[in-house]
Design a protein around this motif. Structure first.
Motif, PDB file in Angstrom:
ATOM      1  N   LYS A 124       0.829  -1.226   0.000  1.00  0.00           N
ATOM      2  CA  LYS A 124       0.000   0.000   0.000  1.00  0.00           C
ATOM      3  C   LYS A 124       0.864   1.278   0.000  1.00  0.00           C
ATOM      4  CE  LYS A 124      -4.145  -1.934   2.124  1.00  0.00           C
ATOM      5  NZ  LYS A 124      -3.771  -3.349   2.062  1.00  0.00           N
ATOM      6  N   ASP A 172       1.263   3.303  -2.460  1.00  0.00           N
ATOM      7  CA  ASP A 172       0.542   4.406  -3.113  1.00  0.00           C
ATOM      8  C   ASP A 172      -0.288   5.175  -2.105  1.00  0.00           C
ATOM      9  OD1 ASP A 172       1.611   3.730  -5.507  1.00  0.00           O
ATOM     10  OD2 ASP A 172      -0.091   2.515  -6.156  1.00  0.00           O
ATOM     11  N   ARG A 173      -0.922   4.423  -1.191  1.00  0.00           N
ATOM     12  CA  ARG A 173      -1.753   5.081  -0.171  1.00  0.00           C
ATOM     13  C   ARG A 173      -0.889   5.946   0.746  1.00  0.00           C
ATOM     14  NH1 ARG A 173      -6.561   1.891   2.246  1.00  0.00           N
ATOM     15  NH2 ARG A 173      -7.262   2.510   0.200  1.00  0.00           N
ATOM     16  N   PHE A 174       0.287   5.428   1.107  1.00  0.00           N
ATOM     17  CA  PHE A 174       1.183   6.214   1.953  1.00  0.00           C
ATOM     18  C   PHE A 174       1.613   7.486   1.221  1.00  0.00           C
ATOM     19  CE2 PHE A 174       5.666   7.271   2.769  1.00  0.00           C
ATOM     20  CZ  PHE A 174       5.549   7.742   4.070  1.00  0.00           C
ATOM     21  N   ALA A 234       0.147   9.011  -1.048  1.00  0.00           N
ATOM     22  CA  ALA A 234      -0.956   9.965  -1.258  1.00  0.00           C
ATOM     23  C   ALA A 234      -0.996  10.995  -0.137  1.00  0.00           C
ATOM     24  CB  ALA A 234      -2.281   9.224  -1.336  1.00  0.00           C
ATOM     25  N   GLN A 235      -0.378  10.662   0.986  1.00  0.00           N
ATOM     26  CA  GLN A 235      -0.346  11.595   2.119  1.00  0.00           C
ATOM     27  C   GLN A 235       0.806  12.593   2.001  1.00  0.00           C
ATOM     28  OE1 GLN A 235      -2.912  11.143   4.256  1.00  0.00           O
ATOM     29  NE2 GLN A 235      -3.426   9.403   2.968  1.00  0.00           N
ATOM     30  N   SER A 247       1.400  13.802  -4.701  1.00  0.00           N
ATOM     31  CA  SER A 247       0.550  14.646  -5.560  1.00  0.00           C
ATOM     32  C   SER A 247       1.324  15.095  -6.796  1.00  0.00           C
ATOM     33  CB  SER A 247       0.090  15.892  -4.791  1.00  0.00           C
ATOM     34  OG  SER A 247      -0.571  15.519  -3.638  1.00  0.00           O
ATOM     35  N   HIS A 251       1.631  12.323  -9.240  1.00  0.00           N
ATOM     36  CA  HIS A 251       0.344  12.115  -9.911  1.00  0.00           C
ATOM     37  C   HIS A 251       0.111  13.185 -10.975  1.00  0.00           C
ATOM     38  CE1 HIS A 251      -3.839  11.254 -10.539  1.00  0.00           C
ATOM     39  NE2 HIS A 251      -4.183  12.452 -10.119  1.00  0.00           N
ATOM     40  N   HIS A 303       2.438  18.416   2.682  1.00  0.00           N
ATOM     41  CA  HIS A 303       1.091  17.921   2.390  1.00  0.00           C
ATOM     42  C   HIS A 303       0.220  17.982   3.645  1.00  0.00           C
ATOM     43  CE1 HIS A 303      -1.623  15.669  -0.210  1.00  0.00           C
ATOM     44  NE2 HIS A 303      -1.984  14.975   0.864  1.00  0.00           N
ATOM     45  N   PHE A 304       0.783  17.553   4.762  1.00  0.00           N
ATOM     46  CA  PHE A 304       0.022  17.519   6.020  1.00  0.00           C
ATOM     47  C   PHE A 304      -0.370  18.933   6.459  1.00  0.00           C
ATOM     48  CE2 PHE A 304      -0.447  17.489  10.599  1.00  0.00           C
ATOM     49  CZ  PHE A 304      -1.267  16.384  10.799  1.00  0.00           C
ATOM     50  N   ARG A 335      -3.003  20.511   4.204  1.00  0.00           N
ATOM     51  CA  ARG A 335      -4.353  20.011   4.490  1.00  0.00           C
ATOM     52  C   ARG A 335      -4.893  20.586   5.792  1.00  0.00           C
ATOM     53  NH1 ARG A 335      -5.578  13.829   2.738  1.00  0.00           N
ATOM     54  NH2 ARG A 335      -5.941  14.405   0.581  1.00  0.00           N
ATOM     55  N   SER A 336      -4.007  20.664   6.790  1.00  0.00           N
ATOM     56  CA  SER A 336      -4.444  21.232   8.075  1.00  0.00           C
ATOM     57  C   SER A 336      -4.922  22.660   7.864  1.00  0.00           C
ATOM     58  CB  SER A 336      -3.300  21.221   9.092  1.00  0.00           C
ATOM     59  OG  SER A 336      -2.886  19.900   9.323  1.00  0.00           O
ATOM     60  N   LEU A 368      -5.978  24.017   5.067  1.00  0.00           N
ATOM     61  CA  LEU A 368      -7.194  24.006   4.247  1.00  0.00           C
ATOM     62  C   LEU A 368      -8.429  23.736   5.116  1.00  0.00           C
ATOM     63  CD1 LEU A 368      -8.466  23.942   1.354  1.00  0.00           C
ATOM     64  CD2 LEU A 368      -8.124  21.487   1.397  1.00  0.00           C
ATOM     65  N   LEU A 369      -8.337  22.694   5.953  1.00  0.00           N
ATOM     66  CA  LEU A 369      -9.489  22.326   6.792  1.00  0.00           C
ATOM     67  C   LEU A 369      -9.799  23.415   7.815  1.00  0.00           C
ATOM     68  CD1 LEU A 369      -8.562  18.579   7.178  1.00  0.00           C
ATOM     69  CD2 LEU A 369     -10.731  19.435   6.285  1.00  0.00           C
ATOM     70  N   ARG A 402      -8.324  27.418  -0.328  1.00  0.00           N
ATOM     71  CA  ARG A 402      -7.362  26.649  -1.131  1.00  0.00           C
ATOM     72  C   ARG A 402      -6.094  27.449  -1.403  1.00  0.00           C
ATOM     73  NH1 ARG A 402     -10.760  23.548  -5.757  1.00  0.00           N
ATOM     74  NH2 ARG A 402     -11.948  25.485  -5.700  1.00  0.00           N
TER      75      ARG A 402
END
Lengths: 431, 233
Positions: free
Chosen positions: B56, B58-60, B62-63, B68, B71, B137-138, B141-142, B144-145, B156
């Protein structure tokens, strides 16, 4: 077991010996209301349990406004209580600062430990900001434990139709669908519980998590249900409390409460997997109608928040939600404010998909819970618009209908719970 | 005439043949090493991609911001594909070094030694990039939220700014580690960063003064404000 009570408190407890009932009040800067709560609890213990040895414990988070002094100084006028029999032993009272993570859960932990040390048969905990508490609340919360062998007694309040929206839209329907018990206010905050359950609580190593904060209420209720213990409810009338805790931020509160429930789903997976439907739990007390305070809600702000979430958090929702759910949410965001509506089925799928994503740790759990907040506000706005002209009974029927969908859609939750190849492919598409 | 012909043509050709004969085994070795290396690298890529997918990865990724970026390039199928190709490239490089070493000339020996000494810096820079992209990334996102839940417009943009800032710092640190254009890089970064701050301050001061005024008024205005007094719990 880790010893966390201070030495002076332990010495005081040794002096006290054993008691039958421990009444706990967590507090933090509640000087305005705690005096009333202490009097109500003391009166309740004196009036309804005169034969029992009891102690009132205030577990305080370091108040600087004289809360603890008020607890110790509150006088109860026993003559005005018209007691049939006077208490054999006066209600003892102590106030202690708790240790650990600041929050209600840590305060409760101290109360559980006091109950263990004093070998109490029954415990009751009530919030310190209550304005509607009466002595009878103590009887209704304690007697089922003391005399009917119930392990957990949750409160049943009458609340305004817009009040308790996390309870109505997520916590009640979810706990009911998961554990099959219709406990209407699982996070009411005022509970009665047995010594056996207090010991179960103390055994768990959760005191560094959100359970130590706002997560404590759902954790207590879900643990009681998950452990298969006897659960009841007590009809307490209206719940009126002090103005909103200024330190309580919606995002934090939401994350702690709903996140704790999602976390508990992992712990009790073996239990809830096989539960189908739900059953009522015994309700003690005499239901009566009461008036509730009017409440103002800014629906437009909530809808704005929902739209901002759907627009700006697409990437995050891509990792959590199924494409059809995302599309449906996008379509709702495009609706005019007057037509704005989030249907029950969409809401249920959304919550189940978030729960599954939380279980599968698809992304940081704090981020996951924070990203649910705008959607929750959208759902709350939709609910408020829908029940604007409804009476209390109609609103209750509306919530009942939502609960039935949560129960009916449980196979959907199970189908999403474990990561599937389809899920992986869907994930790969969105990343 | 014959003697002259032998001296002028045959002897040099003989020497060339001798020299060529001395080099040929080395060249054959180089060719063999490169062929085998290519096959090993391709096989390793296949195995590693499968292992990473199974783990997994890819999942890691993605964080991380790096995930990104990978991708968005559209070149690689996934982060696993990128990592597997990276390993393939590294193996190729390793086999090229082995092949160069097989030629056993002073130049190739120096080249190999210099490259081997550079490998720790390359690894460190790679780790710095990975860690920086994870943090970027982290934090993005923090931000953004937090901005969305606080009801701020331009959430954004704020998140993008946070990500860009952290990634810029990361790239500077990585290039510093690789000893690439140290001074020029630091000066450029200082100018760029300082410029961004000044530009942001001016832009906020001019274009955002109405926004700030409204915000301050909203914070200080108690009357007429729609208060919510319901409890969510």
């Amino acid at each position: 077991m880790e010893r966390f009570l201070p030495d002076d408190l332990l010495a005081r407890l040794r002096e006290t010996g054993e008691v039958d009932i421990v009444a706990g009040i967590p507090s933090y800067n509640n000087v305005r209301t705690i005096g009333h709560v202490v009097k109500a609890v003391s009166a309740g213990l004196a009036k309804y349990f005169p034969e029992q040895r009891s102690i009132l414990v205030n577990s305080d988070g370091g108040s600087g406004d004289g809360t603890r002094e008020t607890v110790l100084g509150a006088e109860v006028d026993h003559d005005s209580l018209l007691l049939v029999s006077h208490p054999v032993k006066p209600v003892q009272r102590l106030s202690t600062p708790y240790h650990g993570v600041p929050g209600k859960g840590s305060a409760f932990r101290t109360i559980f430990e006091v109950a263990r040390q004093l070998n109490a048969k029954a415990c009751v905990v009530v919030d310190s900001d209550l304005r509607s508490i009466t002595p009878q609340w103590i009887e209704l919360l304690v007697r089922p434990v003391l005399e009917r062998e119930f392990d957990f007694v949750a409160p049943y309040y009458l609340r305004h139709k817009y009040d308790g929206t996390i309870t109505n839209s997520i916590i009640y329907p979810m706990t009911r669908a998961l554990f099959g018990k219709r406990v209407r206010q699982p996070i009411g905050g005022d509970f009665g519980f047995s010594r056996r359950l207090a010991l179960v609580y103390l055994e768990r190593d959760v005191w560094g998590t959100d359970v130590a904060r706002f997560g404590i209420d759902i954790w207590m209720a879900a643990t009681a249900m998950g452990e298969g213990l006897r659960v009841g409810q007590a009809y307490l009338g209206a719940k009126l409390h002090d103005a909103k805790d200024p330190g309580s931020d919606l995002t934090d509160m939401f994350r702690q409460v709903v996140g704790s429930l999602f976390g508990l789903m992992g712990s009790y997976e073996k239990i809830w997997r096989d539960v189908k439907g739900s059953e009522p739990v015994p309700l003690f007390g005499f239901p009566f109608e009461v008036g509730v305070e009017p409440i103002q809600v800014d629906v437009e702000r909530m809808i704005r928040s929902y739209r901002a979430g759907v627009k700006d958090l697409q990437e995050i929702y891509g990792e959590i939600l199924e494409p059809e759910t995302r599309d449906a949410l996008g379509a709702r965001a495009a609706e005019s404010t007057d037509a704005f509506h989030i249907p029950d089925a969409l809401w249920v799928h959304l919550i189940y998909e978030f729960a599954a994503a939380h279980h599968q740790k698809r992304l940081d759990r704090d981020h996951l819970m924070q990203s649910l907040v705008p959607l929750y506000l959208g759902r709350t706005a939709s609910f408020v618009r829908e029940v604007r002209d409804s009476n209390a009974q109609a609103v209750e029927e509306r919530i009942e209908a939502l609960c039935r969908i949560f129960e009916a859609e449980k196979p959907y939750l199970l189908s999403r719970w474990e990561p599937s190849k389809r899920g992986e492919q869907s994930y790969a598409r969105t990343v | 005439m014959r003697e002259l012909f032998e001296k002028a043509f045959v002897a040099p050709l003989g020497r060339l043949a001798d020299q060529f004969a001395g080099v040929v085994p080395g060249l054959i070795t180089v060719a063999l090493v490169l062929i085998v290396g290519g096959m090993v690298a391709a096989f390793a890529r296949m195995v590693i991609e499968r292992l990473l997918r199974w783990g997994k990865f890819d999942r890691f990724m993605a964080q991380t911001e790096l995930g990104s970026v990978i991708h968005r390039t559209g070149i690689f199928r996934s982060a696993s594909d990128f990592a597997a190709r990276l390993v393939q490239g590294a193996l190729w490089l390793l086999f090229i070094l082995v092949a160069l070493n097989a030629l056993d000339t002073e130049m190739t020996r120096n080249l190999v030694v210099r490259f081997v000494n550079y490998v720790p810096d390359l690894i460190t820079a790679g780790l710095v990039l990975l860690l920086g992209s994870l943090i970027s990334h982290f934090l993005g996102r923090s931000a953004l939220l937090a901005a969305v839940n606080a009801g701020w417009s331009g959430a954004r943009l704020i998140a993008g700014g946070v990500r860009l800032l952290v990634m810029s710092l990361t790239v500077v640190v990585a290039l510093e580690q690789l000893r690439i254009g140290r001074t020029a890089l630091l000066v450029a970064f200082a100018i760029l960063f300082g410029g961004v701050v000044v530009a942001g301050a001016i832009a906020f001061g001019l274009a955002g003064r109405d926004l700030v005024r409204d915000w301050l008024q909203a914070q200080t205005r108690a009357e007429g404000r729609k208060e919510e007094d319901f409890r969510h719990l």
